[in-house]
Scaffold this motif. Sequence first.
Motif, PDB file in Angstrom:
ATOM      1  N   ARG A 237      43.014  24.844  44.272  1.00 35.16           N
ATOM      2  CA  ARG A 237      44.315  24.173  44.313  1.00 35.16           C
ATOM      3  C   ARG A 237      45.071  24.302  42.992  1.00 35.16           C
ATOM      4  N   ARG A 238      44.356  24.758  41.967  1.00 34.97           N
ATOM      5  CA  ARG A 238      44.968  24.777  40.632  1.00 34.97           C
ATOM      6  C   ARG A 238      45.676  26.101  40.361  1.00 34.97           C
ATOM      7  N   GLN A 239      46.853  26.001  39.753  1.00 31.47           N
ATOM      8  CA  GLN A 239      47.632  27.195  39.459  1.00 31.47           C
ATOM      9  C   GLN A 239      46.888  28.111  38.478  1.00 31.47           C
ATOM     10  N   GLU A 240      46.177  27.490  37.498  1.00 33.29           N
ATOM     11  CA  GLU A 240      45.463  28.301  36.511  1.00 33.29           C
ATOM     12  C   GLU A 240      44.437  29.218  37.174  1.00 33.29           C
ATOM     13  N   PHE A 241      43.839  28.735  38.284  1.00 34.74           N
ATOM     14  CA  PHE A 241      42.844  29.546  38.980  1.00 34.74           C
ATOM     15  C   PHE A 241      43.452  30.859  39.464  1.00 34.74           C
ATOM     16  N   TRP A 242      44.625  30.770  40.068  1.00 30.73           N
ATOM     17  CA  TRP A 242      45.245  31.976  40.638  1.00 30.73           C
ATOM     18  C   TRP A 242      45.760  32.883  39.540  1.00 30.73           C
ATOM     19  N   ILE A 243      46.163  32.299  38.404  1.00 29.98           N
ATOM     20  CA  ILE A 243      46.550  33.140  37.258  1.00 29.98           C
ATOM     21  C   ILE A 243      45.320  33.888  36.744  1.00 29.98           C
ATOM     22  N   ALA A 244      44.202  33.154  36.597  1.00 27.54           N
ATOM     23  CA  ALA A 244      42.964  33.783  36.128  1.00 27.54           C
ATOM     24  C   ALA A 244      42.515  34.878  37.098  1.00 27.54           C
ATOM     25  N   MET A 245      42.622  34.617  38.405  1.00 26.30           N
ATOM     26  CA  MET A 245      42.244  35.630  39.391  1.00 26.30           C
ATOM     27  C   MET A 245      43.159  36.853  39.278  1.00 26.30           C
ATOM     28  N   GLY A 246      44.430  36.617  39.029  1.00 29.10           N
ATOM     29  CA  GLY A 246      45.372  37.733  38.847  1.00 29.10           C
ATOM     30  C   GLY A 246      44.983  38.596  37.657  1.00 29.10           C
ATOM     31  N   VAL A 247      44.601  37.933  36.551  1.00 24.89           N
ATOM     32  CA  VAL A 247      44.158  38.662  35.356  1.00 24.89           C
ATOM     33  C   VAL A 247      42.894  39.466  35.681  1.00 24.89           C
ATOM     34  N   MET A 248      41.934  38.824  36.371  1.00 26.88           N
ATOM     35  CA  MET A 248      40.686  39.502  36.720  1.00 26.88           C
ATOM     36  C   MET A 248      40.939  40.703  37.646  1.00 26.88           C
ATOM     37  N   TYR A 249      41.806  40.514  38.641  1.00 25.01           N
ATOM     38  CA  TYR A 249      42.112  41.620  39.563  1.00 25.01           C
ATOM     39  C   TYR A 249      42.793  42.779  38.835  1.00 25.01           C
ATOM     40  N   PHE A 250      43.634  42.441  37.856  1.00 28.17           N
ATOM     41  CA  PHE A 250      44.305  43.494  37.088  1.00 28.17           C
ATOM     42  C   PHE A 250      43.273  44.384  36.385  1.00 28.17           C
ATOM     43  N   PHE A 251      42.303  43.733  35.717  1.00 30.99           N
ATOM     44  CA  PHE A 251      41.289  44.523  35.014  1.00 30.99           C
ATOM     45  C   PHE A 251      40.303  45.174  35.988  1.00 30.99           C
ATOM     46  N   MET A 252      40.114  44.513  37.150  1.00 29.74           N
ATOM     47  CA  MET A 252      39.243  45.083  38.179  1.00 29.74           C
ATOM     48  C   MET A 252      39.771  46.430  38.650  1.00 29.74           C
ATOM     49  N   LEU A 253      41.110  46.580  38.695  1.00 34.78           N
ATOM     50  CA  LEU A 253      41.691  47.854  39.127  1.00 34.78           C
ATOM     51  C   LEU A 253      41.191  48.992  38.249  1.00 34.78           C
ATOM     52  N   PHE A 254      41.047  48.729  36.947  1.00 31.38           N
ATOM     53  CA  PHE A 254      40.588  49.774  36.025  1.00 31.38           C
ATOM     54  C   PHE A 254      39.071  49.975  36.117  1.00 31.38           C
ATOM     55  N   VAL A 255      38.326  48.867  36.075  1.00 27.86           N
ATOM     56  CA  VAL A 255      36.857  48.960  36.042  1.00 27.86           C
ATOM     57  C   VAL A 255      36.333  49.478  37.383  1.00 27.86           C
ATOM     58  N   ASN A 256      36.715  48.803  38.462  1.00 28.17           N
ATOM     59  CA  ASN A 256      36.267  49.227  39.788  1.00 28.17           C
ATOM     60  C   ASN A 256      36.885  50.575  40.147  1.00 28.17           C
ATOM     61  N   GLY A 257      38.130  50.781  39.702  1.00 30.38           N
ATOM     62  CA  GLY A 257      38.783  52.064  39.932  1.00 30.38           C
ATOM     63  C   GLY A 257      37.999  53.187  39.287  1.00 30.38           C
ATOM     64  N   TYR A 258      37.537  52.970  38.069  1.00 28.87           N
ATOM     65  CA  TYR A 258      36.746  53.979  37.363  1.00 28.87           C
ATOM     66  C   TYR A 258      35.413  54.220  38.074  1.00 28.87           C
ATOM     67  N   LEU A 259      34.729  53.114  38.446  1.00 30.61           N
ATOM     68  CA  LEU A 259      33.429  53.228  39.112  1.00 30.61           C
ATOM     69  C   LEU A 259      33.524  54.018  40.413  1.00 30.61           C
ATOM     70  N   THR A 260      34.643  53.849  41.132  1.00 34.84           N
ATOM     71  CA  THR A 260      34.773  54.501  42.440  1.00 34.84           C
ATOM     72  C   THR A 260      35.411  55.882  42.334  1.00 34.84           C
ATOM     73  N   ALA A 261      36.111  56.150  41.235  1.00 36.48           N
ATOM     74  CA  ALA A 261      36.795  57.434  41.094  1.00 36.48           C
ATOM     75  C   ALA A 261      35.870  58.516  40.549  1.00 36.48           C
ATOM     76  N   ARG A 262      34.925  58.136  39.694  1.00 42.73           N
ATOM     77  CA  ARG A 262      34.062  59.170  39.081  1.00 42.73           C
ATOM     78  C   ARG A 262      33.352  60.025  40.119  1.00 42.73           C
ATOM     79  N   PRO A 263      32.641  59.589  41.110  1.00 45.46           N
ATOM     80  CA  PRO A 263      32.284  58.196  41.360  1.00 45.46           C
ATOM     81  C   PRO A 263      30.913  57.862  40.776  1.00 45.46           C
ATOM     82  N   ILE A 264      30.844  56.642  40.205  1.00 49.81           N
ATOM     83  CA  ILE A 264      29.551  56.125  39.756  1.00 49.81           C
ATOM     84  C   ILE A 264      28.892  55.404  40.931  1.00 49.81           C
ATOM     85  N   VAL A 265      29.711  54.702  41.710  1.00 44.30           N
ATOM     86  CA  VAL A 265      29.236  54.038  42.932  1.00 44.30           C
ATOM     87  C   VAL A 265      29.882  54.731  44.127  1.00 44.30           C
ATOM     88  N   LEU A 266      29.059  55.076  45.113  1.00 45.55           N
ATOM     89  CA  LEU A 266      29.563  55.743  46.309  1.00 45.55           C
ATOM     90  C   LEU A 266      29.334  54.847  47.519  1.00 45.55           C
TER      91      LEU A 266
END
Lengths: 97, 139
Positions: A27-56
Motif C-alpha cells: 500500500r506504500r508509495q515507497e514500495f512501488w518506487i523501490a520496485m521501479g528502481v529494482m526493475y530498472f536495474f533488472m533490465l540490465f542484469v537479467n538482460g545480460y544474463l539472458t542475452a549472453r546467454p548465461i541462463v537459457l
Amino acid sequence: MEYTLLACLAGVAAVRLDFLLGTRVLRRQEFWIAMGVMYFFMLFVNGYLTARPIVLYGDEFFSGVRLHTIPVEDFVYGFGLMAGTVVLWEYFRKPKR
Amino acid sequence: MACANHPPGGKACMGGAGAGIDRVVEAGLRKGLFVMKIEYLLVLAFSIAIPFAASFSKRIDMYEYKAAMVKAIALPSVVYLIWDVVATARGHWSFNPAYVVGIRIAGLPVEEVLFFPVISFITIFTWEAVKAIAHRRDQ
C-alpha cells in the motif's frame, strides 16, 4: 508453461504474505518506487544474463514471450522474490521498534 | 562448436554480435583460460558493489537489525533455491557452462546459489534507500 504458472503463484504468494503478516508494504508509495528502481536495474542484469546467454530457458516451460531477451515470467518471478523480501524484512524488523 | 552447449532457442546461436563473443570464449576455453568462466560471478559482483558500499551510509540503518536482515534474506533465498533446484532438474532453465566456474551445489552453479541472497540484499537496501530519501523530503 510450468514456469509461467509457478511465477504467478510466487507473485500471488508475496501479495498474500503482505496481507497475512499485516505488513501492508504494497500500500506504500515507497514500495512501488523501490520496485521501479529494482526493475530498472533488472533490465540490465537479467538482460545480460539472458542475452549472453548465461541462463537459457526451456522453450516448452514458459510462454515464449520475451521483453527483448528476458522472458516475461521473470518479471513476475522477480516480483515474488523482491516483494517477499521487503515484506519479511518489514515483518522481522518491527518488534525492535 | 558455438552451439554445442546451447539448447534450441539459445539467442547466442543465432549469430550477430553474440556469435563473435562466443568464438572468443571458446578460443579461451580451448587454451584452458579460466577468466570468462567468472562472468556470472562478475554480474553478481557488479550488481551488489554499489548497494553494498552505500549500505554503510549514515542515512541507512539496516545493520541495526541484523537478525531481521539474516531472516529476510535467508527465507526467500531458501524458498527460491528449492524452486530453482527442481526447475533446473526439470529443464525450465539451464546454465551456460562457458560462464560459470563449474562448482555445483544440488545441481545449481554456485553463482545461482549466491544470486538469491545478492538480490535480497539489494532489495532491502533499495527499499531502505527509497524510504530514507522520501523521509528526508518530508523534513
